[in-house]
Design an enzyme around this catalytic site. Sequence first.
Site, PDB file in Angstrom:
ATOM      1  N   GLU A 115     -50.529   5.940  55.272  1.00 26.52           N
ATOM      2  CA  GLU A 115     -51.696   6.359  55.926  1.00 26.52           C
ATOM      3  C   GLU A 115     -51.108   7.039  57.470  1.00 26.52           C
ATOM      4  OE1 GLU A 115     -53.287   2.509  57.193  1.00 26.52           O
ATOM      5  OE2 GLU A 115     -53.496   1.986  54.966  1.00 26.52           O
TER       6      GLU A 115
ATOM      7  N   TYR B 287     -49.868 -11.299  43.931  1.00 24.49           N
ATOM      8  CA  TYR B 287     -50.609 -10.066  43.714  1.00 24.49           C
ATOM      9  C   TYR B 287     -50.846  -9.531  42.389  1.00 24.49           C
ATOM     10  CZ  TYR B 287     -53.329  -5.799  45.562  1.00 24.49           C
ATOM     11  OH  TYR B 287     -54.098  -4.712  45.767  1.00 24.49           O
TER      12      TYR B 287
ATOM     13  N   LYS C  46     -56.661  -4.793  43.480  1.00 27.67           N
ATOM     14  CA  LYS C  46     -57.067  -3.292  43.380  1.00 27.67           C
ATOM     15  C   LYS C  46     -56.211  -2.155  42.985  1.00 27.67           C
ATOM     16  CE  LYS C  46     -59.850  -3.489  46.915  1.00 27.67           C
ATOM     17  NZ  LYS C  46     -59.935  -4.900  47.257  1.00 27.67           N
TER      18      LYS C  46
ATOM     19  N   ASP D 105     -47.934  -7.174  49.371  1.00 32.24           N
ATOM     20  CA  ASP D 105     -48.033  -8.602  49.166  1.00 32.24           C
ATOM     21  C   ASP D 105     -46.997  -9.079  48.240  1.00 32.24           C
ATOM     22  OD1 ASP D 105     -50.979  -9.475  49.914  1.00 32.24           O
ATOM     23  OD2 ASP D 105     -51.247  -7.538  49.059  1.00 32.24           O
TER      24      ASP D 105
ATOM     25  N   SER E  81     -37.826   8.033  64.278  1.00 34.19           N
ATOM     26  CA  SER E  81     -37.411   9.271  64.439  1.00 34.19           C
ATOM     27  C   SER E  81     -38.813  10.274  64.131  1.00 34.19           C
ATOM     28  CB  SER E  81     -36.471   9.993  63.379  1.00 34.19           C
ATOM     29  OG  SER E  81     -35.126   9.441  63.689  1.00 34.19           O
ATOM     30  N   LEU E  82     -39.681   9.743  63.233  1.00 31.53           N
ATOM     31  CA  LEU E  82     -40.913  10.450  63.164  1.00 31.53           C
ATOM     32  C   LEU E  82     -42.037   9.878  64.122  1.00 31.53           C
ATOM     33  CD1 LEU E  82     -40.791  10.274  59.291  1.00 31.53           C
ATOM     34  CD2 LEU E  82     -41.365  12.312  60.858  1.00 31.53           C
TER      35      LEU E  82
ATOM     36  N   THR F 162     -49.213   3.629  49.087  1.00 35.22           N
ATOM     37  CA  THR F 162     -49.840   4.805  49.995  1.00 35.22           C
ATOM     38  C   THR F 162     -49.657   4.493  51.533  1.00 35.22           C
ATOM     39  OG1 THR F 162     -51.606   4.556  48.197  1.00 35.22           O
ATOM     40  CG2 THR F 162     -52.195   5.507  50.388  1.00 35.22           C
TER      41      THR F 162
ATOM     42  N   GLN G 268     -50.480   1.134  41.368  1.00 35.84           N
ATOM     43  CA  GLN G 268     -50.917   2.493  41.675  1.00 35.84           C
ATOM     44  C   GLN G 268     -49.720   3.631  41.787  1.00 35.84           C
ATOM     45  OE1 GLN G 268     -52.543   2.375  45.702  1.00 35.84           O
ATOM     46  NE2 GLN G 268     -50.440   1.501  46.664  1.00 35.84           N
TER      47      GLN G 268
ATOM     48  N   GLN H 243     -39.845   2.857  56.138  1.00 34.19           N
ATOM     49  CA  GLN H 243     -38.971   1.799  55.902  1.00 34.19           C
ATOM     50  C   GLN H 243     -39.792   0.582  55.446  1.00 34.19           C
ATOM     51  OE1 GLN H 243     -36.619   0.948  59.209  1.00 34.19           O
ATOM     52  NE2 GLN H 243     -38.201   1.751  60.786  1.00 34.19           N
TER      53      GLN H 243
END
Length: 200
Positions: free
Chosen positions: A133, A166, A173, A123, A107-108, A131, A177, A152
């Site tokens: 993008e 991980y 890293k 992982d 839908s987006l 996060t 988060q 999703q």
Amino acid sequence: MILSDADILERLEAGDLVVDPLDDPELQIQPASVDLRLGREFLEFQRTNISCIHPDSEQEIDEYITETVVDEGDDFILHPGDFVLGTTYERVEIPADLIAHVEGRSSLGRLAVVVHATAGLCDPGYRGQITLELSNLGSAPVALTPGMRISQLTFTELKTPAERPYGSDRGSKYQDQDGPQASRIGSDDEFGGDQLERDG
Ligand SMILES: Nc1ccn([C@H]2C[C@H](O)[C@@H](COP(=O)(O)OP(=O)(O)OP(=O)(O)O)O2)c(=O)n1
């Protein structure tokens, strides 16, 4: 094997797969995925001041980024051509025998909003918020409302659990988060041409 809704529920109930908070399981658990909602924090990239980012310089990356927290009831406007980092509202924990893929919602996508520009893999062993993008490939600004279902997550079972999930070695890293995290590629153990020259 990709987990179905029944498999996902079973793993969530067993407690080794975590999606938290899962406020409305009936709405969020889809036939073979879990919908995740948009958080309120965004990292925006300045258009000026820095001529070039060197990925091994975390200082340059941090200088190039500003954080915006959207007030309750407000939207974040994603303008055409924009690229920002957002975050899922939910925190996830992926067990060692699963890998998760972050996907956009159709839908987006139909509004030209892309949820992950390149990286869409969580992982085995990953814990934390994800996060996003976010970019707008269309020609009109799009209002993103924190709390909306934006992405999703699908889960694939590994043939055998990861031996070094991980978080278990010195990479990792982004483990734990909290909110959108800028690139930490400068923390890679081995980075750039020097290494290639030494190897060559
Ligand atoms: N769109 C995405 C994709 C991934 N992740 C999280 C889950 C992943 O398990 C973790 C690391 O992702 P990658 O392995 O793709 O990233 P790097 O290889 O750059 O990092 P590392 O060296 O820590 O593995 O980041 C995220 O928050 N948002």
